[in-house]
Design a protein around this motif. Structure first.
Motif: not given
Length: 451
Positions: A393, A396, A432, A436, A439-440
């Motif tokens: 994370l 990102r 956003e 993230a 998704e991770e």
């Protein structure tokens, strides 16, 4: 809230959100009075206050306009970092001009009193003001039982070290709980024991047994907007905890540091249910105004006052800050700012919850499901490698905090989670960031568990 404060708050919010742009003319005093169903003098008062705060300016025979902000007040290049880690208030909502005004008023009002050492209990006028202010939260007390401290932490440290009338020695803490206090207790070698608290609450039967036979001096709890879970106890649980404290002669240290940061109404703290003076109530003013203020209040039972005074031997808090806070509260500025910041944070929590519902289609993340405050727990599958998740994370540009540090070092029955804070996560970034995270987590659910 007074009508002029309602108008003031809503206009400020519209300016902040860009509904009224720099240089734009505001509605006339007459049309605003018709809109709000009030007298023109009420609108004039609100507009005058906005002028004092350098938010608008007036042109004779023309009207009122939004002030052009200087370059250091605006940020045309927002940070790419999505900050779900910081617990500091959003700098964009700090009441700089309000508090500057209160500092000036405080100097005029108190003059020579501000240049002495002062009373170790705190400025007397502020303590009387706090007694009235706290009554709004069902914390009824008098000025003699209020002690002003430089934040909540010094009070917690004194309470941990001083003896209590029940003669007991062990401090019982929720698990998870406030990490800085846990590290302090461990570093000082103070007897401490943990009891599980989850998003669903606490086991009252276990709490009863611990109170009954665990040599518990006091139970440290955050009854609402818990750090790190974000949850609040129900009224039934709060009343039950108060009753158990009285029955088994165990004190409660109720840290209500987030009291003003939620939309919840009619919340009576544990303090309000206890009739035998077994509750110490703590409140911070730094989270609602700004951290550098370093002001808190502790409300003590009569049985603890003398001992607490003996441990707090001198005034450790700026008299000027105390005097400014007294002016800030009495001028209704505190209430108005509280409403503004509560609305902003509640909107961010809603955005977070909506984003999680949208992207967490696999149901891998369990949210604590709160609607107010600043914290939300994202509970993760045991198969997720937490350290690797945080690294991915970070790559990102999403900053999060592991739940690991919110437990005592030897406490083994831990949940695996991220503590999500929305206090500095900008609304346009929240979706956003949540995407993230989901998704991770989805990509890592097959990893071996490492806490």
């Amino acid at each position: 809230m007074k009508k002029y404060l309602v108008i003031l708050s809503e206009l400020e919010q519209k300016i902040l959100e860009g509904q009224y742009r720099p240089g734009q003319k505001l509605p006339s005093i007459r049309s605003t009075s018709e809109q709000y169903g009030c007298s023109m003098s009420t609108v004039i008062r609100a507009y005058a206050e906005l002028e004092k705060r350098h938010a608008i300016y007036s042109i004779s025979q023309s009207g009122h306009y939004v002030v052009e902000k200087s370059g250091d007040e605006t940020n045309d290049k927002p940070s790419k970092i999505i900050d779900f880690a910081s617990v500091l208030p959003d700098v964009n909502v700090f009441p700089y001009l309000d508090f500057q005004h209160c500092l000036n008023k405080a100097i005029d009002k108190y003059k020579h009193q501000l240049f002495t050492y002062g009373d170790s209990r705190g400025l007397e006028k502020l303590r009387h003001t706090l007694a009235s202010h706290l009554a709004g939260d069902q914390v009824f007390t008098n000025a003699e039982r209020i002690i002003v401290t430089s934040g909540v932490q010094p009070a917690l440290e004194i309470l941990a070290k001083m003896p209590f009338p029940n003669g007991k020695s062990v401090i019982l803490v929720e698990q998870p709980s406030y990490d800085i206090y846990l590290r302090f207790l461990e570093a000082e070698g103070i007897p401490v024991s943990g009891i599980a608290r989850t998003a669903a609450g606490i086991d009252l039967r276990e709490l009863k047994e611990r109170f009954k036979s665990g040599d518990i001096k006091f139970f440290y709890t955050m009854s609402r907007y818990h750090n790190p879970l974000g949850t609040s106890y129900s009224a039934e649980v709060r009343e039950a905890i108060a009753s158990l404290a009285s029955k088994y002669n165990v004190y409660i240290v109720e840290d209500d540091y987030m009291a003003d940061l939620g939309e919840e109404r009619g919340f009576d703290p544990i303090y309000a249910y206890n009739r035998t003076s077994h509750v110490v109530y703590l409140k911070s003013f730094s989270k609602i105004i700004f951290p550098g203020l370093r002001l808190g209040a502790v409300i003590l039972p009569e049985s603890l006052l003398e001992t607490f005074h003996s441990y707090k031997r001198y005034g450790d808090t700026s008299l000027l800050s105390q005097a400014a806070l007294e002016v800030y509260i009495n001028n209704d500025m505190y209430e108005r700012h509280k409403q503004k910041i509560c609305n902003q944070y509640a909107a961010r929590i809603r955005t977070l919850n909506e984003a999680l519902e949208r992207y967490n289609d696999a149901g891998l993340i369990e949210s604590s499901g709160v609607n107010s405050g600043i914290f939300v727990q994202f509970k993760l599958p045991q198969t997720v490698n937490l350290e690797q998740l945080i690294k991915r994370l970070t790559a990102r540009n999403v900053n999060v905090v592991s739940g690991k540090g919110f437990y005592l070092s030897g406490y083994l029955d831990r949940e695996k989670f991220l503590r999500i804070s929305i206090s500095q996560a900008q609304p346009e970034q929240i979706e956003e960031g949540v995407r993230a995270i989901t998704e991770e987590v989805r990509g890592m659910k097959g990893y071996n568990s490492i806490i």
